[in-house]
Design a protein around this motif. Structure first.
Motif, short mmCIF file in Angstrom:
data_model
loop_
_atom_site.label_atom_id
_atom_site.label_comp_id
_atom_site.label_asym_id
_atom_site.label_seq_id
_atom_site.Cartn_x
_atom_site.Cartn_y
_atom_site.Cartn_z
N GLY A 190 -55.43 -82.00 41.72
CA GLY A 190 -56.83 -81.99 41.35
C GLY A 190 -57.09 -81.07 40.17
O GLY A 190 -57.80 -81.41 39.23
N ARG A 191 -56.48 -79.89 40.19
CA ARG A 191 -56.71 -78.89 39.16
C ARG A 191 -55.38 -78.53 38.54
O ARG A 191 -54.40 -78.30 39.24
N LEU A 192 -55.32 -78.46 37.21
CA LEU A 192 -54.10 -78.09 36.50
C LEU A 192 -54.32 -76.78 35.78
O LEU A 192 -55.44 -76.44 35.38
N ARG A 193 -53.23 -76.07 35.58
CA ARG A 193 -53.29 -74.79 34.86
C ARG A 193 -52.13 -74.74 33.87
O ARG A 193 -51.01 -75.12 34.20
N HIS A 194 -52.39 -74.28 32.68
CA HIS A 194 -51.40 -74.18 31.60
C HIS A 194 -50.92 -72.74 31.55
O HIS A 194 -51.70 -71.84 31.24
N VAL A 195 -49.62 -72.50 31.85
CA VAL A 195 -49.08 -71.14 31.89
C VAL A 195 -47.75 -71.11 31.14
O VAL A 195 -47.18 -72.15 30.81
N THR A 196 -47.23 -69.91 30.89
CA THR A 196 -45.93 -69.79 30.24
C THR A 196 -44.83 -70.04 31.25
O THR A 196 -45.02 -69.86 32.46
N VAL A 197 -43.66 -70.43 30.75
CA VAL A 197 -42.50 -70.64 31.61
C VAL A 197 -42.14 -69.32 32.30
O VAL A 197 -41.81 -69.30 33.49
N HIS A 198 -42.23 -68.23 31.56
CA HIS A 198 -41.90 -66.92 32.12
C HIS A 198 -42.81 -66.60 33.31
O HIS A 198 -42.35 -66.14 34.36
N TRP A 199 -44.10 -66.85 33.17
CA TRP A 199 -45.04 -66.58 34.27
C TRP A 199 -44.72 -67.46 35.47
O TRP A 199 -44.72 -67.00 36.62
N ALA A 200 -44.46 -68.75 35.20
CA ALA A 200 -44.18 -69.68 36.30
C ALA A 200 -42.92 -69.26 37.07
O ALA A 200 -42.92 -69.26 38.31
N ARG A 201 -41.88 -68.89 36.37
CA ARG A 201 -40.65 -68.47 37.05
C ARG A 201 -40.85 -67.15 37.79
O ARG A 201 -40.30 -66.96 38.87
N ALA A 202 -41.62 -66.25 37.21
CA ALA A 202 -41.88 -64.96 37.86
C ALA A 202 -42.66 -65.14 39.16
O ALA A 202 -42.55 -64.32 40.07
N HIS A 203 -43.43 -66.22 39.26
CA HIS A 203 -44.20 -66.51 40.46
C HIS A 203 -43.53 -67.58 41.33
O HIS A 203 -44.18 -68.26 42.10
N HIS A 204 -42.23 -67.71 41.17
CA HIS A 204 -41.37 -68.55 42.02
C HIS A 204 -41.63 -70.04 41.90
O HIS A 204 -41.43 -70.79 42.85
N TYR A 205 -42.07 -70.49 40.74
CA TYR A 205 -42.20 -71.91 40.49
C TYR A 205 -40.85 -72.42 39.99
O TYR A 205 -40.11 -71.71 39.32
N ARG A 206 -40.52 -73.68 40.34
CA ARG A 206 -39.29 -74.31 39.88
C ARG A 206 -39.62 -75.58 39.11
O ARG A 206 -40.71 -76.13 39.26
N LEU A 207 -38.66 -76.04 38.31
CA LEU A 207 -38.88 -77.24 37.52
C LEU A 207 -39.03 -78.46 38.42
O LEU A 207 -38.29 -78.62 39.40
N CYS A 208 -39.97 -79.31 38.07
CA CYS A 208 -40.21 -80.55 38.82
C CYS A 208 -38.95 -81.41 38.83
O CYS A 208 -38.26 -81.52 37.83
N HIS A 209 -38.64 -82.00 39.98
CA HIS A 209 -37.42 -82.79 40.07
C HIS A 209 -37.48 -84.10 39.27
O HIS A 209 -36.47 -84.68 38.98
N TRP A 210 -38.66 -84.54 38.88
CA TRP A 210 -38.77 -85.73 38.03
C TRP A 210 -38.38 -85.42 36.60
O TRP A 210 -38.04 -86.32 35.84
N GLU A 211 -38.45 -84.17 36.19
CA GLU A 211 -38.17 -83.79 34.81
C GLU A 211 -36.80 -83.16 34.62
O GLU A 211 -36.49 -82.73 33.53
N LYS A 212 -35.98 -83.11 35.64
CA LYS A 212 -34.64 -82.53 35.50
C LYS A 212 -33.74 -83.42 34.70
O LYS A 212 -33.84 -84.57 34.62
#
Length: 81
Positions: free
Chosen positions: A59-81
């Motif tokens: 529903g809601r999207l947020r635009h962040v840096t890769v560094h921020w996403a990894r620091a907050h334990h986000y992983r790359l989407c499996h559709w984009e690997k």
């Protein structure tokens, strides 16, 4: 004779260094861009494309840096690997 030695050394050095570049591993996907898309209320995956299949129900999207996403334990989407 001295010019021939220099020319051959330059030629050998060029081919030697060129071969080294061919054996380098490819850059990771994170090198593509500095910013990614996340859906804060839907899991812990980040996406390079806003139109990724993994974001279809978000529903809601947020635009962040890769560094921020990894620091907050986000992983790359499996559709984009």
């Amino acid at each position: 004779m001295n010019k021939l030695k220099k020319a051959s050394l330059v030629l050998v050095a060029t081919f030697t260094m060129g071969g080294a570049y061919a054996t380098l591993p490819p850059q990771s996907a994170s090198a593509r861009t500095g910013y990614v898309w996340i859906a804060p209320n839907h899991g812990k995956r980040y996406h390079y494309s806003r139109n990724c299949r993994g974001l279809s129900n978000a529903g809601r999207l947020r635009h962040v840096t890769v560094h921020w996403a990894r620091a907050h334990h986000y992983r790359l989407c499996h559709w984009e690997k």
